[in-house]
Design a protein around this motif. Structure first.
Motif, mmCIF file in Angstrom:
data_model
loop_
_atom_site.group_PDB
_atom_site.id
_atom_site.type_symbol
_atom_site.label_atom_id
_atom_site.label_comp_id
_atom_site.label_asym_id
_atom_site.label_seq_id
_atom_site.Cartn_x
_atom_site.Cartn_y
_atom_site.Cartn_z
ATOM 1 N N ARG A 139 25.972 37.135 24.198
ATOM 2 C CA ARG A 139 26.554 37.739 22.993
ATOM 3 C C ARG A 139 27.956 38.266 23.280
ATOM 4 O O ARG A 139 28.849 38.170 22.439
ATOM 5 N N TYR A 155 22.686 40.466 26.758
ATOM 6 C CA TYR A 155 23.993 40.817 26.201
ATOM 7 C C TYR A 155 25.091 39.854 26.646
ATOM 8 O O TYR A 155 26.095 39.713 25.955
ATOM 9 N N VAL A 185 28.285 41.560 17.657
ATOM 10 C CA VAL A 185 29.083 40.327 17.686
ATOM 11 C C VAL A 185 29.796 40.140 16.354
ATOM 12 O O VAL A 185 31.014 39.884 16.307
ATOM 13 N N GLU A 186 29.063 40.278 15.273
ATOM 14 C CA GLU A 186 29.659 40.110 13.946
ATOM 15 C C GLU A 186 30.671 41.213 13.654
ATOM 16 O O GLU A 186 31.718 40.965 13.032
ATOM 17 N N GLU A 187 30.378 42.428 14.121
ATOM 18 C CA GLU A 187 31.303 43.531 13.885
ATOM 19 C C GLU A 187 32.619 43.333 14.647
ATOM 20 O O GLU A 187 33.703 43.623 14.120
ATOM 21 N N CYS A 228 32.116 37.446 21.757
ATOM 22 C CA CYS A 228 33.090 38.459 21.329
ATOM 23 C C CYS A 228 34.467 38.239 21.938
ATOM 24 O O CYS A 228 35.449 38.853 21.497
ATOM 25 N N THR A 234 30.286 50.334 21.685
ATOM 26 C CA THR A 234 28.969 50.349 21.057
ATOM 27 C C THR A 234 28.247 51.618 21.477
ATOM 28 O O THR A 234 28.398 52.100 22.604
ATOM 29 N N TYR A 270 24.845 49.809 17.626
ATOM 30 C CA TYR A 270 24.189 48.539 17.933
ATOM 31 C C TYR A 270 22.750 48.478 17.424
ATOM 32 O O TYR A 270 22.140 47.394 17.385
ATOM 33 N N LYS A 271 22.195 49.627 17.003
ATOM 34 C CA LYS A 271 20.831 49.628 16.477
ATOM 35 C C LYS A 271 20.786 49.229 15.006
ATOM 36 O O LYS A 271 19.730 48.823 14.506
ATOM 37 N N THR A 272 21.911 49.354 14.317
ATOM 38 C CA THR A 272 21.934 49.039 12.887
ATOM 39 C C THR A 272 22.883 47.891 12.540
ATOM 40 O O THR A 272 22.847 47.388 11.403
ATOM 41 N N HIS A 273 23.730 47.486 13.497
ATOM 42 C CA HIS A 273 24.699 46.426 13.233
ATOM 43 C C HIS A 273 24.714 45.418 14.381
ATOM 44 O O HIS A 273 24.463 45.777 15.532
ATOM 45 N N ASP A 274 25.008 44.183 14.061
ATOM 46 C CA ASP A 274 25.197 43.135 15.069
ATOM 47 C C ASP A 274 26.600 43.303 15.642
ATOM 48 O O ASP A 274 27.589 43.070 14.944
#
Length: 326
Positions: free
Chosen positions: A223, A220, A197-199, A227, A170, A191-195
């Motif tokens: 979360r 974190y 965990v989901e990525e 992962c 990240t 990490y500022k534009t995407h999650d």
């Protein structure tokens, strides 16, 4: 000698050159004429007054260096006097001379500059002991590393690539993500534009990663656990996001997750010597043969230690910031 030994905690401006006595090597130590010293996040925390040196360690900042052995203490091999080395130290590297335990002194690999050598010890010792020893990663594993363009992050990418790991990192900007991919990360998540965990779930087709190297802690942790694959290992090495975390223990039990962590500075010299020996036998040939290089961001003279810390505080660096001393 000239050293950086602030009398009070504070911002980078407290890092002014002062005159201090040249130290004397104790039993099992070498006195090193310092050529360069790497800057690390623990130095910043010590500067702020939140990370006092361990008992017996110098108050002078600095945890890693390169230089030339000029004197051997009792029980240290005198034949190594004159050898160029890089060393992990408990403090004292921001100075013209510093003492280092003999077992933590490694020969400067052929082909590396003294600046590059000074950027090795802290990151190599930390990444190897936490990922390869504690998290027990092996070839084919997938790992998640936060702070992908930090000194630790860039070394984790480089070592991971060498040892057959798929490294997901990240980063805090698209530019840093791009740089992480250039260095060798398989995937870089902003990490500022995407999650993240989901990525991670998307990248791993829902399987998760075998290990997380966490420098954030705080919120974190919960979360990060999402992962992990079943049987995954979570290793915390810093608490930049806070010292406390709230987690659901049921998945930890049912999915057999392992939560652990470490700090390196206060560990015994025997423990660090063991890591040094492992690095010498497992990693040094990659340095000598040119397959591994530390990522150097910028260099500053010792007198500009304040500017070096200001750059680290700004968080824009990629790789290591190094002080040039000789």
């Amino acid at each position: 000698m000239i050293a950086i030994d602030p009398d009070e905690p504070g911002g980078p401006e407290v890092l002014r050159p002062v005159v201090r006595p040249v130290p004397k090597p104790g039993p099992g130590e070498y006195l090193i004429k310092v050529a360069a010293a790497g800057i690390n996040r623990p130095d910043v925390i010590q500067r702020l007054g939140h990370y006092p040196p361990p008992a017996g360690a110098p108050r002078i900042l600095g945890l890693e260096l390169s230089g030339t052995i000029v004197e051997a203490g009792l029980d240290a091999d005198p034949s190594r006097v004159g050898q160029t080395v890089c060393a992990l130290v408990p403090g004292g590297a921001y100075a013209e001379y510093c003492c280092a335990p003999s077992g933590q002194c490694l020969p400067v690999p052929a082909g590396l500059t003294m600046i590059e050598a000074a950027a090795l010890p802290e990151t190599l010792f930390t990444v190897w002991s936490n990922l390869f020893d504690t998290a027990q990663v092996t070839e084919g594993n997938v790992i998640l590393v936060h702070g992908g363009t930090s000194g630790i992050g860039t070394m984790a990418i480089s070592l991971g690539r060498l040892f057959g790991l798929t490294v997901i990192v990240t980063c805090g900007s698209e530019q840093k993500c791009a740089r992480a991919l250039e260095i060798g990360a398989a995937h870089a998540i902003n990490y500022k534009t995407h999650d993240f965990v989901e990525e991670v779930k998307r990248i791993t087709d829902g399987r998760g990663v075998n290990a997380v190297l966490d420098m954030v802690a705080g919120s974190y942790v919960a979360r990060n656990l999402q992962c992990l694959a079943d049987g995954g290992r979570h290793v915390t090495i810093a608490v930049q996001g806070g010292t406390k975390a709230e987690i659901d223990m049921v998945p930890v039990m049912t999915r057999r997750l392992t939560l652990t962590g470490s700090t390196l500075r206060a560990r015994s010299t025997a423990f660090k010597a063991h890591i040094a020996d492992t690095l010498l036998h497992r990693v040094w040939r990659h340095l000598i043969e040119g397959r591994l290089r530390p990522i150097i961001d910028t260099t500053f003279p010792l007198s500009d230690a304040a500017k070096a810390h200001a750059r680290m505080d700004a968080g824009e660096h990629v790789g290591k910031i190094v002080l040039c001393i000789a």
